[in-house]
Design a protein around this motif. Structure first.
Motif, short mmCIF file in Angstrom:
data_model
loop_
_atom_site.label_atom_id
_atom_site.label_comp_id
_atom_site.label_asym_id
_atom_site.label_seq_id
_atom_site.Cartn_x
_atom_site.Cartn_y
_atom_site.Cartn_z
N TYR A 241 0.72 -1.06 0.01
CA TYR A 241 0.01 -0.21 -0.10
C TYR A 241 0.82 1.23 0.00
CZ TYR A 241 -2.63 3.56 2.72
OH TYR A 241 -3.25 4.84 3.17
N ARG A 242 1.86 1.28 0.83
CA ARG A 242 2.72 2.50 0.89
C ARG A 242 3.48 2.60 -0.32
NH1 ARG A 242 4.53 4.70 6.16
NH2 ARG A 242 6.10 5.54 4.69
N ARG A 243 4.16 1.54 -0.91
CA ARG A 243 4.75 1.33 -2.15
C ARG A 243 4.02 2.13 -3.15
NH1 ARG A 243 4.79 -1.64 -6.29
NH2 ARG A 243 3.69 -3.43 -5.37
N LYS B 117 3.79 7.88 -7.42
CA LYS B 117 3.57 9.09 -8.03
C LYS B 117 3.52 10.34 -7.49
CE LYS B 117 1.24 6.25 -11.92
NZ LYS B 117 0.01 6.34 -12.53
N PRO B 118 3.85 11.28 -7.67
CA PRO B 118 3.57 12.69 -6.95
C PRO B 118 1.94 12.83 -7.04
CG PRO B 118 4.62 13.27 -9.05
CD PRO B 118 4.53 11.75 -8.91
N ASP C 264 -6.55 4.65 -10.84
CA ASP C 264 -6.20 3.25 -11.11
C ASP C 264 -5.19 3.00 -9.91
OD1 ASP C 264 -6.04 0.54 -12.47
OD2 ASP C 264 -4.05 1.33 -12.78
N THR C 265 -4.14 3.93 -9.75
CA THR C 265 -3.26 3.69 -8.89
C THR C 265 -3.80 3.60 -7.18
OG1 THR C 265 -1.54 4.43 -10.33
CG2 THR C 265 -0.98 4.62 -7.95
N LEU C 266 -4.86 4.60 -7.22
CA LEU C 266 -5.52 4.47 -5.84
C LEU C 266 -6.17 3.30 -5.38
CD1 LEU C 266 -6.39 5.92 -3.09
CD2 LEU C 266 -8.11 7.22 -4.62
N GLU C 267 -6.99 2.82 -6.68
CA GLU C 267 -7.64 1.51 -6.47
C GLU C 267 -6.57 0.40 -6.15
OE1 GLU C 267 -10.85 1.15 -6.23
OE2 GLU C 267 -11.47 3.14 -6.67
N ARG C 268 -5.58 0.26 -6.73
CA ARG C 268 -4.66 -0.79 -6.43
C ARG C 268 -4.00 -0.61 -5.00
NH1 ARG C 268 -0.21 0.47 -10.67
NH2 ARG C 268 0.73 -1.25 -9.75
N ALA C 269 -3.96 0.54 -4.68
CA ALA C 269 -3.12 0.82 -3.32
C ALA C 269 -4.19 0.37 -2.36
CB ALA C 269 -2.61 2.08 -2.98
#
Length: 220
Positions: A119-121, A126-127, A132-137
């Motif tokens: 989750y942290r990684r 991305k800054p 999509d990145t948020l959902e993956r996290a």
């Protein structure tokens, strides 16, 4: 994300706190701070040492952990014997990232910690995040690793996973060479496997000082 993630354990039972600290230290990439046994001590350490993550019990001698949760500006996972639905809902409503009911074993806590690291990684990739990145996290925090069958994997994804022998860590280029695919394709599948918890990611710093991602099978 680089370096070890510091974890503070807050538990009124000194022996349990030491046991859980041992569990934390056994997970690569994590280091347990000396455990504390009260809300007052927890606040002092959080403000003084700034841990990355707090593992918090509900039952403390000077306050309920659910009340302390309001005052902690840090990521928190509850580790507690409080198994009633009201406590779980209140903890999640007040910002806890996870909830682990006692008693649990080292493997269960390790899975929570590895999920937290993913989750942290992902949030640090991305800054400015896209959806999509948020959902993956968010998915990485709760990958559904409770023992049931996972999602179906394609033949290529299975080959990528099988290219990683237990105990070794490879770069995406090395995996690509073993499987016979492009580096970009290997990178995409490795990232998906990491999100699902099947693969761990480590950072290795070379002579240029730039980190290289290394991939290994996650312990079961």
């Amino acid at each position: 994300m680089s370096g070890e993630l510091q974890v503070l354990i807050v538990d009124d039972d000194f022996h349990v706190g030491r046991l859980h600290a041992g569990y934390v230290d056994a997970v690569p990439g994590f280091r347990a701070l000396p455990p504390v046994g009260s809300a007052e001590q927890a606040l002092r350490v959080v403000h003084g040492s700034g841990p990355d993550l707090v593992l918090l019990d509900v039952y403390l001698p000077d306050a309920l952990g659910l009340e302390l949760l309001r005052s902690l500006d840090v990521d928190v996972i509850m580790l507690t014997a409080a198994a009633d639905s009201a406590s779980v809902r209140k903890a999640l409503r007040r910002g806890a990232l996870g909830y682990l009911i006692k008693p649990f074993d080292a493997g269960q806590l390790a899975r929570k910690l590895r999920a937290y690291a993913r989750y942290r990684r992902l949030l640090a990739e991305k800054p400015v995040l896209d959806q999509d990145t948020l959902e993956r996290a968010l998915h990485a925090l709760h990958p559904g690793d409770g023992g049931g069958p996972g999602r179906a994997r394609s033949a290529t994804e299975t080959s990528v996973l099988e290219a990683l022998d237990p105990g070794e860590a490879l770069s995406a280029s090395e995996v690509a060479s073993r499987v016979g695919i492009s580096r970009a394709t290997a990178q995409r599948y490795l990232s998906a496997l990491a999100d699902d918890g099947a693969v761990d990611i480590q950072l290795r710093y070379g002579s240029t000082g730039r980190p290289e991602h290394r991939y290994g099978r996650a312990p079961r």
